[in-house]
Design an enzyme around this catalytic site. Sequence first.
Site, mmCIF file in Angstrom:
data_model
loop_
_atom_site.group_PDB
_atom_site.id
_atom_site.type_symbol
_atom_site.label_atom_id
_atom_site.label_comp_id
_atom_site.label_asym_id
_atom_site.label_seq_id
_atom_site.Cartn_x
_atom_site.Cartn_y
_atom_site.Cartn_z
ATOM 1 N N SER A 687 0.650 -1.277 -0.092
ATOM 2 C CA SER A 687 -0.117 0.023 0.012
ATOM 3 C C SER A 687 0.809 1.348 -0.097
ATOM 4 O O SER A 687 0.286 2.314 -0.073
ATOM 5 C CB SER A 687 -0.971 -0.166 1.317
ATOM 6 N N LYS A 730 -6.385 3.686 8.786
ATOM 7 C CA LYS A 730 -5.447 4.628 8.268
ATOM 8 C C LYS A 730 -5.960 6.057 8.457
ATOM 9 O O LYS A 730 -5.303 7.018 8.689
ATOM 10 C CB LYS A 730 -5.211 4.320 6.643
#
Length: 826
Positions: A687, A730
């Site tokens: 990611s 996140k």
Amino acid sequence: MVTNYDGEQIEIPSTLPMLPVRDIVVFPYMIIPLFVGRDSSIRSVEEALTKTDKLIFLSSQKNIADEQPTPDGIYETGTVAMIIRMRKLPDGRIKILTQGLCKARVKKFTQTQPFYEVQVDQIQELQTDKKSECEALMRTIKEQLERMISLGKVLAPDIMMVLEDIQDPSRMADLVASNLGLKVSLAQEVLETHDAFAKLQKINELLNKETEVLSIQAKIRSQTKEEITKSQKEYFLREQMKQIKSELGDNDPKSEEMNELREKILAAKMPGNVEQETLKQLQRLERMHPESSEASMMRTYVEWMIDTPWSKASQDNLDLDHAMEILDDDHYKLEKIKERIIEFLAVRKLKGNNMKGPILCFSGPPGVGKTSLGKSIAKALGREFVRISLGGVKDEAEIRGHRRTYVGALPGRIIQGLKQAGTNNPVFILDELDKMGSDYKGDPSAALLEVLDPEQNYAFRDHYLNVAIDLTNVMFITTCNALEQIPAPLRDRMEVIQLSGYTQEEKYFISRRYLIPKQVTENGLTPEQIEFTDEGIQAIVENYTREAGLRNLERLVGTVCRKTARFVAEGKKDITVITKEVVAKFLGPAVYSREDEQEKDEVGISTGLAWTSVGGEILYVETATTRGKGGMLLTGQLGDVMKESAQAALGLIRWRAADFGINSDVLSETDIHVHFPQGAVPKDGPSAGITMATAIISRLTGIPVRKDVAMTGEITLTGRVLPIGGLKEKSLAAMRHGIKTIIIPEKNRKDLEEIPEEYRNALNFVPVKSIDEVLEVALSQKIKPLASILPGAGGESSETRTSKTKKQKPVAAAEPAVAKAVKPAA
């Protein structure tokens, strides 16, 4: 007239002193020593020695424990005896040697004090005309006595010789009865039998019974004769006692204990096959020696079968409003989980008990309330709560139990938990499911497949119990930090519910509502002694914690309360108000502050978002360039997937260098160093692809990256941005660091619905499909492609782009700054 032991004829007086004897019956012609200790008995003996020619009447008392027997407590039939010898003992008692002369019956008691004196009638034995039958019985009695002696019966050594000279059947019967050691009641029956033939018959019956007992003894002795050890000897003796007690009709304590266990088994209301197996093992236990190790193991097994709650269940509280009230009181928000529990109660209310318990998996960072949520669920349902920690478990037997062939075998933790709960429908928390391991002893996660599969756990089989037990009524709740570390087959059997970390606003409300009242009480304070202000709580939350959960926050609140408790203990009476300044005084300088963030937009430094087992984290990517051969150096303890992602980003940049305004000749002569701070922390995953690509492009173009933008997404060689996981975690990490704009993959747009509305309103999510859209948002200036590359020239091969790029005017090799080399050509 009777004959004494010297052959003299003695006339029996009508009145004689009486001596009650206990635990023995004296027969005629029987010579026996007697110990006399009672005062009245001693007076009787003295009276006999002085006034009745040493004659005394001996009769047995009915109760041997009676110290002062009354006339009703003494048998009427007794024996007239002569005192042959008398001796006084040092303790005050006397010892007399007596010989029985004849039988007599008490007519009446002429005196009871200070000793007994009775008027007696001599009893004449009835002669029988069945002489042949008597002769046969006498021979049979002699043969039985010889057999008893051969079987080990201890008798007088010369009794057989004496019997050979006796022709009187009555006298033979009395002699045999006096040597058999009979109970008082049986011996008295023989004494009160006056017909010689009847007396021989009674003696014959008694000898038959005694011979049978001795035969059983001999059989037991022969079976245990070989290789007798200490334990076998004990077993032999106990079996002898058991057989003797059985013959005499005495109660066996072991039988009573076995009957008690059998009653408990029937009361446990086990399933038919389970009850049958338990009763079978109980029968085996009855046949075992109670001191053997196998008997101990078998007893433990039977007790486990009894203690397992086969039919005991707690009644569910199906009041939906009550359940929601408890869940709201114990936990802040977590609406999805609360909704799932209310759904379960609603279905249970409509369907009754004919439904399977749900199997839930709470996944999230540490400290977000997974385990405590399980306690609240049990409390709301009115069920028992059992917690099993699976962290570090490597042995399959921890789940399924050990087989009974092993020493110290026990059931697995599932059965132990049911016994602890006492019901068959508790709430089970299987904590730290992702922390299990496996070794040569088996894989416990594979053993859990049967436990957590609704289609299998109706017949879960523990190795120790070795019978099927129904677990469908149990509500299983598992917890984990990293769902990926749970094997896929096990994960497939559970309903996964994600628990995210808390925002600063949520931490504030939780602190105000839950943590502060709890810590105030635990530290011995009252609300009149300490008061937390809003700014004080905000200071603790913002300056001292950046965790996803609440554990460290609770510790800090506890620290503040303890320091206040010290002031109270020292005599301070005023209330302590916890302000921002007091927090700094109690907890020291702020651990986290805004200076941790970038102060300005910088070249070559981008902000990424990472997702770990402890929640979301901010991940900075730093880059630097030096002259070299076009290589790349990666540092920061990166995993293989992240290294490959960096190579993909660099491959994309080389292929589309002109589109990004980068001279490919300079790029081929430049080494790129990519570093991730916190180098001691392992990092992996794809990611960070767009984050690394953005940082490298920023370094090579000299365009700064915006400090208020964070990004996450996987990069491909063609520049596409692929979806990632953990978007909610996140996003919370970005909020904790004051970042307002987050670049996410377009395919993660659907995941925004899982983020609470207040989070979405506070953040600016920018979905992107390609690296070009990422650069447009992330860089502070727009990239200008090299003039020789026409805009929209997509579809060209990397070789074509490279050949066109080489035609550009090269920069001077002596210039150190690569950024100067990528200025657009005139």
